[in-house]
Design an enzyme around this catalytic site. Structure first.
Site, PDB file in Angstrom:
ATOM      1  N   GLY A   1       0.749  -1.075   0.079  1.00  0.00           N
ATOM      2  CA  GLY A   1       0.009   0.103   0.166  1.00  0.00           C
ATOM      3  C   GLY A   1       0.908   1.259   0.010  1.00  0.00           C
TER       4      GLY A   1
ATOM      5  CB  SER B   1      -8.118   0.576  12.149  1.00  0.00           C
ATOM      6  OG  SER B   1      -8.724   1.393  12.505  1.00  0.00           O
TER       7      SER B   1
ATOM      8  CE1 TYR C   1     -10.014  -0.550   7.541  1.00  0.00           C
ATOM      9  CE2 TYR C   1     -10.860   0.363   9.509  1.00  0.00           C
ATOM     10  CZ  TYR C   1      -9.947   0.262   8.349  1.00  0.00           C
ATOM     11  OH  TYR C   1      -8.638   1.225   8.523  1.00  0.00           O
TER      12      TYR C   1
ATOM     13  CE  LYS D   1      -7.198  -2.268   8.521  1.00  0.00           C
ATOM     14  NZ  LYS D   1      -5.577  -2.296   8.161  1.00  0.00           N
TER      15      LYS D   1
HETATM   16  P1  NAP Z   1      -5.369   4.877   1.023  1.00  0.00           P
HETATM   17  O1  NAP Z   1      -4.738   6.100   1.021  1.00  0.00           O
HETATM   18  O2  NAP Z   1      -6.641   4.253   0.676  1.00  0.00           O
HETATM   19  O3  NAP Z   1      -4.201   3.818   0.154  1.00  0.00           O
HETATM   20  C1  NAP Z   1      -4.496   2.267   0.234  1.00  0.00           C
HETATM   21  C2  NAP Z   1      -3.218   1.697  -0.343  1.00  0.00           C
HETATM   22  O4  NAP Z   1      -3.568   0.363  -0.278  1.00  0.00           O
HETATM   23  C3  NAP Z   1      -2.870   2.115  -1.542  1.00  0.00           C
HETATM   24  O5  NAP Z   1      -1.535   2.014  -1.709  1.00  0.00           O
HETATM   25  C4  NAP Z   1      -3.629   0.943  -2.168  1.00  0.00           C
HETATM   26  O6  NAP Z   1      -2.804   0.590  -3.665  1.00  0.00           O
HETATM   27  C5  NAP Z   1      -3.138  -0.125  -1.558  1.00  0.00           C
HETATM   28  N1  NAP Z   1      -4.020  -1.410  -1.674  1.00  0.00           N
HETATM   29  C6  NAP Z   1      -5.481  -1.288  -1.554  1.00  0.00           C
HETATM   30  N2  NAP Z   1      -6.072  -2.640  -2.046  1.00  0.00           N
HETATM   31  C7  NAP Z   1      -5.134  -3.329  -2.294  1.00  0.00           C
HETATM   32  C8  NAP Z   1      -4.563  -4.722  -3.028  1.00  0.00           C
HETATM   33  N3  NAP Z   1      -5.837  -5.466  -3.010  1.00  0.00           N
HETATM   34  N4  NAP Z   1      -3.790  -4.998  -3.115  1.00  0.00           N
HETATM   35  C9  NAP Z   1      -2.508  -4.258  -3.115  1.00  0.00           C
HETATM   36  N5  NAP Z   1      -2.441  -2.902  -2.705  1.00  0.00           N
HETATM   37  C10 NAP Z   1      -3.725  -2.406  -2.354  1.00  0.00           C
HETATM   38  O7  NAP Z   1      -5.303   4.242   2.616  1.00  0.00           O
HETATM   39  P2  NAP Z   1      -4.748   4.888   3.882  1.00  0.00           P
HETATM   40  O8  NAP Z   1      -5.400   5.880   4.635  1.00  0.00           O
HETATM   41  O9  NAP Z   1      -3.054   5.351   3.729  1.00  0.00           O
HETATM   42  O10 NAP Z   1      -4.420   3.589   4.963  1.00  0.00           O
HETATM   43  C11 NAP Z   1      -3.381   2.642   5.049  1.00  0.00           C
HETATM   44  C12 NAP Z   1      -3.591   1.711   6.040  1.00  0.00           C
HETATM   45  O11 NAP Z   1      -3.650   2.397   7.201  1.00  0.00           O
HETATM   46  C13 NAP Z   1      -4.769   0.890   5.664  1.00  0.00           C
HETATM   47  O12 NAP Z   1      -4.693  -0.565   6.183  1.00  0.00           O
HETATM   48  C14 NAP Z   1      -5.965   1.395   6.596  1.00  0.00           C
HETATM   49  O13 NAP Z   1      -6.910   0.421   6.988  1.00  0.00           O
HETATM   50  C15 NAP Z   1      -5.255   1.928   7.764  1.00  0.00           C
HETATM   51  N6  NAP Z   1      -5.751   2.806   8.592  1.00  0.00           N
HETATM   52  C16 NAP Z   1      -6.355   4.088   7.933  1.00  0.00           C
HETATM   53  C17 NAP Z   1      -6.488   5.065   8.741  1.00  0.00           C
HETATM   54  C18 NAP Z   1      -6.947   6.277   8.350  1.00  0.00           C
HETATM   55  O14 NAP Z   1      -7.625   7.038   8.848  1.00  0.00           O
HETATM   56  N7  NAP Z   1      -6.575   6.836   6.920  1.00  0.00           N
HETATM   57  C19 NAP Z   1      -7.279   4.680  10.189  1.00  0.00           C
HETATM   58  C20 NAP Z   1      -6.633   3.318  10.591  1.00  0.00           C
HETATM   59  C21 NAP Z   1      -6.243   2.407   9.751  1.00  0.00           C
HETATM   60  P3  NAP Z   1      -3.314   1.746  -5.124  1.00  0.00           P
HETATM   61  O15 NAP Z   1      -3.043   2.925  -4.915  1.00  0.00           O
HETATM   62  O16 NAP Z   1      -2.651   0.652  -6.011  1.00  0.00           O
HETATM   63  O17 NAP Z   1      -5.113   1.322  -4.994  1.00  0.00           O
END
Ligand code: NAP
Length: 252
Positions: free
Chosen positions: A17, A145, A158, A162
């Site tokens: 990711g 998360s 979700y 997590k």
């Molecule tokens: P994001 O901006 O939506 O980015 C998601 C990333 O995951 C992108 O690089 C995407 O690649 C990749 N991805 C999604 N599905 C995939 C798949 N099937 N195979 C390979 N790569 C995949 O998310 P983020 O907010 O940075 O979140 C990153 C992590 O932190 C996640 O696990 C999320 O659950 C966790 N998290 C986020 C938050 C928040 O508030 N943002 C809070 C708690 C936890 P592409 O660009 O190629 O689609």
């Protein structure tokens, strides 16, 4: 291995990711610390910018594309990274998705897809990279998360995925501790990325008001926690979940 023996400098890190958001911030932070970084997203092209940013700090960075939920494809990819980088010393399982819906409206596909990407995806990489990690007494950081700890209405799929990541982390930490591998989780709260960009207006204000520190977090604040776990400071920490949420999980 004591804290003094471990440095991220020159180590091979694999970050899933890594194209945007939290994963991109982690990949660039590890590069700043001197690691060589394999950046993984759904398509290698999506990681081009991250790789360029990493190469400003490290001599080795490359982009890879895979669907993290595909066990066979992940096994192939890990072999490729291991042969190109010569090792896998640090694994960051960060790729994740949401498909939010109240339970009564959630479809089987909503549930399966989110669990397949978030939980099985992490297991796929752990399984494929376990041997190289054991060789180097490496580090694993799984991105969970805060809702995996607290639960959240509209996110049964979700939150379950997590919470599963936390159980996976604790179990694999016990299995690999004897080989010197530290396995931990970081549980972010509300972080400003594409994933949370749809939350706006009154909903965003309400959420912000529920965060004791009074603001949303940044991707680089999650990268700080990952960098600490991946660095010398994390040498005596395993099986833990570090919550980085501005106090959100403390409740009102
Ligand atoms: P994001 O901006 O939506 O980015 C998601 C990333 O995951 C992108 O690089 C995407 O690649 C990749 N991805 C999604 N599905 C995939 C798949 N099937 N195979 C390979 N790569 C995949 O998310 P983020 O907010 O940075 O979140 C990153 C992590 O932190 C996640 O696990 C999320 O659950 C966790 N998290 C986020 C938050 C928040 O508030 N943002 C809070 C708690 C936890 P592409 O660009 O190629 O689609």
């Amino acid at each position: 291995m004591s804290a003094g023996d471990w440095s991220v400098e020159g180590k091979a890190a694999l970050v899933t990711g890594a194209s945007r958001g939290i994963g991109r911030a982690i990949a660039v932070r590890l590069a700043e610390m001197g690691a060589r970084v394999a950046c993984v997203a759904t398509r290698a092209d999506n990681c081009s910018d991250t790789v360029s940013a990493c190469l400003e700090h490290t001599e080795g960075a490359a982009a890879y594309g895979v669907d993290v939920s595909s066990t066979d494809a992940v096994a192939e990819l890990v072999k490729e990274v291991q042969s190109e980088f010569g090792a896998i010393d640090i694994l960051v399982n960060n790729a994740g998705i949401t498909q939010d819906q109240l339970l009564l409206r959630m479809t089987e596909d909503d549930f399966d897809r989110v669990v397949d990407v978030n939980l099985k995806g992490s297991w796929n990489f752990l399984k494929a990279a376990a041997r190289p990690l054991m060789k180097s007494g490496g580090r694993v950081i799984n991105i969970s998360s805060v809702v995996g700890v607290t639960g959240n209405a509209g996110q049964a799929n979700y939150a379950a995925s997590k919470a599963g990541v936390i159980g996976l982390t604790r179990s694999v930490a016990k299995e690999l501790a004897g080989r010197g591998v530290c396995v931990n989780a970081v549980a972010p709260g509300f972080i400003e990325t594409d994933m949370t960009s749809e939350i706006s207006g009154a909903a965003a204000e309400q959420l912000q008001a529920s965060i004791p520190l009074g603001r949303v977090g940044s991707a680089s604040e999650i990268a700080d926690a990952v960098a600490w776990l991946a660095g010398p400071g994390g040498a005596y920490v395993t099986g833990q979940t570090i919550i980085v949420d501005g106090g959100l999980s403390l409740g009102g």
